[in-house]
Design a protein around this motif. Structure first.
Motif, PDB file in Angstrom:
ATOM      1  N   SER A 110       0.825  -1.208   0.000  1.00 29.82           N
ATOM      2  CA  SER A 110       0.000   0.000   0.000  1.00 29.82           C
ATOM      3  C   SER A 110       0.862   1.263   0.000  1.00 29.82           C
ATOM      4  O   SER A 110       1.937   1.294   0.597  1.00 29.82           O
ATOM      5  CB  SER A 110      -0.917   0.026   1.213  1.00 29.82           C
ATOM      6  OG  SER A 110      -1.863  -1.016   1.156  1.00 29.82           O
ATOM      7  N   MET A 111       0.372   2.266  -0.705  1.00 30.71           N
ATOM      8  CA  MET A 111       1.012   3.581  -0.711  1.00 30.71           C
ATOM      9  C   MET A 111      -0.046   4.620  -0.363  1.00 30.71           C
ATOM     10  O   MET A 111      -1.248   4.391  -0.589  1.00 30.71           O
ATOM     11  CB  MET A 111       1.640   3.888  -2.070  1.00 30.71           C
ATOM     12  CG  MET A 111       2.671   2.852  -2.503  1.00 30.71           C
ATOM     13  SD  MET A 111       3.460   3.232  -4.083  1.00 30.71           S
ATOM     14  CE  MET A 111       4.672   4.472  -3.565  1.00 30.71           C
ATOM     15  N   GLY A 112       0.391   5.727   0.152  1.00 28.71           N
ATOM     16  CA  GLY A 112      -0.600   6.711   0.563  1.00 28.71           C
ATOM     17  C   GLY A 112      -0.059   8.121   0.607  1.00 28.71           C
ATOM     18  O   GLY A 112       1.150   8.349   0.520  1.00 28.71           O
ATOM     19  N   TRP A 113      -0.993   9.025   0.704  1.00 25.30           N
ATOM     20  CA  TRP A 113      -0.695  10.440   0.882  1.00 25.30           C
ATOM     21  C   TRP A 113      -1.310  10.913   2.193  1.00 25.30           C
ATOM     22  O   TRP A 113      -2.468  10.605   2.496  1.00 25.30           O
ATOM     23  CB  TRP A 113      -1.255  11.269  -0.263  1.00 25.30           C
ATOM     24  CG  TRP A 113      -0.517  11.104  -1.548  1.00 25.30           C
ATOM     25  CD1 TRP A 113      -0.830  10.260  -2.573  1.00 25.30           C
ATOM     26  CD2 TRP A 113       0.668  11.789  -1.953  1.00 25.30           C
ATOM     27  NE1 TRP A 113       0.088  10.370  -3.585  1.00 25.30           N
ATOM     28  CE2 TRP A 113       1.017  11.330  -3.231  1.00 25.30           C
ATOM     29  CE3 TRP A 113       1.463  12.774  -1.362  1.00 25.30           C
ATOM     30  CZ2 TRP A 113       2.130  11.782  -3.927  1.00 25.30           C
ATOM     31  CZ3 TRP A 113       2.565  13.240  -2.055  1.00 25.30           C
ATOM     32  CH2 TRP A 113       2.898  12.743  -3.316  1.00 25.30           C
TER      33      TRP A 113
ATOM     34  N   ILE B  93      -3.882   3.730  -1.435  1.00 28.35           N
ATOM     35  CA  ILE B  93      -4.143   2.825  -2.546  1.00 28.35           C
ATOM     36  C   ILE B  93      -3.342   1.550  -2.332  1.00 28.35           C
ATOM     37  O   ILE B  93      -2.153   1.591  -1.984  1.00 28.35           O
ATOM     38  CB  ILE B  93      -3.791   3.500  -3.902  1.00 28.35           C
ATOM     39  CG1 ILE B  93      -4.189   2.592  -5.064  1.00 28.35           C
ATOM     40  CG2 ILE B  93      -2.320   3.902  -3.973  1.00 28.35           C
ATOM     41  CD1 ILE B  93      -4.147   3.307  -6.420  1.00 28.35           C
ATOM     42  N   THR B  94      -4.006   0.418  -2.522  1.00 30.28           N
ATOM     43  CA  THR B  94      -3.316  -0.855  -2.391  1.00 30.28           C
ATOM     44  C   THR B  94      -2.570  -1.168  -3.690  1.00 30.28           C
ATOM     45  O   THR B  94      -2.748  -0.490  -4.712  1.00 30.28           O
ATOM     46  CB  THR B  94      -4.299  -1.998  -2.103  1.00 30.28           C
ATOM     47  OG1 THR B  94      -5.153  -2.168  -3.244  1.00 30.28           O
ATOM     48  CG2 THR B  94      -5.155  -1.690  -0.881  1.00 30.28           C
TER      49      THR B  94
ATOM     50  N   THR C 124      -7.764  12.441  -6.464  1.00 24.38           N
ATOM     51  CA  THR C 124      -7.714  11.088  -7.012  1.00 24.38           C
ATOM     52  C   THR C 124      -6.308  10.521  -6.843  1.00 24.38           C
ATOM     53  O   THR C 124      -5.334  11.136  -7.299  1.00 24.38           O
ATOM     54  CB  THR C 124      -8.087  11.074  -8.496  1.00 24.38           C
ATOM     55  OG1 THR C 124      -9.402  11.621  -8.666  1.00 24.38           O
ATOM     56  CG2 THR C 124      -8.084   9.645  -9.034  1.00 24.38           C
ATOM     57  N   ILE C 125      -6.222   9.366  -6.203  1.00 22.79           N
ATOM     58  CA  ILE C 125      -4.936   8.699  -6.041  1.00 22.79           C
ATOM     59  C   ILE C 125      -4.813   7.598  -7.076  1.00 22.79           C
ATOM     60  O   ILE C 125      -5.797   6.929  -7.411  1.00 22.79           O
ATOM     61  CB  ILE C 125      -4.777   8.140  -4.599  1.00 22.79           C
ATOM     62  CG1 ILE C 125      -3.351   7.652  -4.355  1.00 22.79           C
ATOM     63  CG2 ILE C 125      -5.810   7.041  -4.316  1.00 22.79           C
ATOM     64  CD1 ILE C 125      -3.068   7.301  -2.901  1.00 22.79           C
TER      65      ILE C 125
END
Length: 114
Positions: A32-35, A50-51, A67-68
């Motif tokens: 997973s990555m994220g903001w 977002i996975t 939007t990611i």
């Protein structure tokens, strides 16, 4: 693992930006990555995640405006931010989960003028 965020800047209310965050130095697949973001005097908060397979979730305050997305071939996560508001002003940080460790980038500043 190093994360390099870019794309921040000064924008007027209603404007848009595209933030990018590239991960490097990982010998394992990135999960997973994220903001996240941190406004002056406030705690850091999750903006979007977002996975690896592309499932997403958003903070209520940004749904419909942000939007990611990600490109697994480039180990990069993006955040398209539209219809920016002054309250979106913050340092935006990206993170990435690699195996059992979460890595953070240094952040990119987004300033929204009214």
């Amino acid at each position: 693992v190093q994360l390099q965020a870019s794309g921040g800047g000064l924008v007027q209310a209603g404007g848009s930006l595209r933030l990018s965050c590239a991960a490097s130095g990982s010998g394992a697949s990135i999960g997973s990555m994220g903001w996240y973001r941190q406004a002056p005097g406030k705690q850091r908060e999750m903006v979007a995640r977002i996975t690896r397979s592309g499932s997403t979730n958003y903070a209520d305050s940004v749904k419909g405006r942000f939007t990611i997305s990600r490109d697994n071939s480039k180990n990069t996560v993006y955040l398209q931010v539209n219809n920016l508001k002054p309250e979106d002003t913050a340092v935006y940080y990206c993170n990435a989960l690699v195996v059992l460790t979460t890595y953070w980038g240094k952040g990119t500043l987004v300033t929204v003028s009214s």
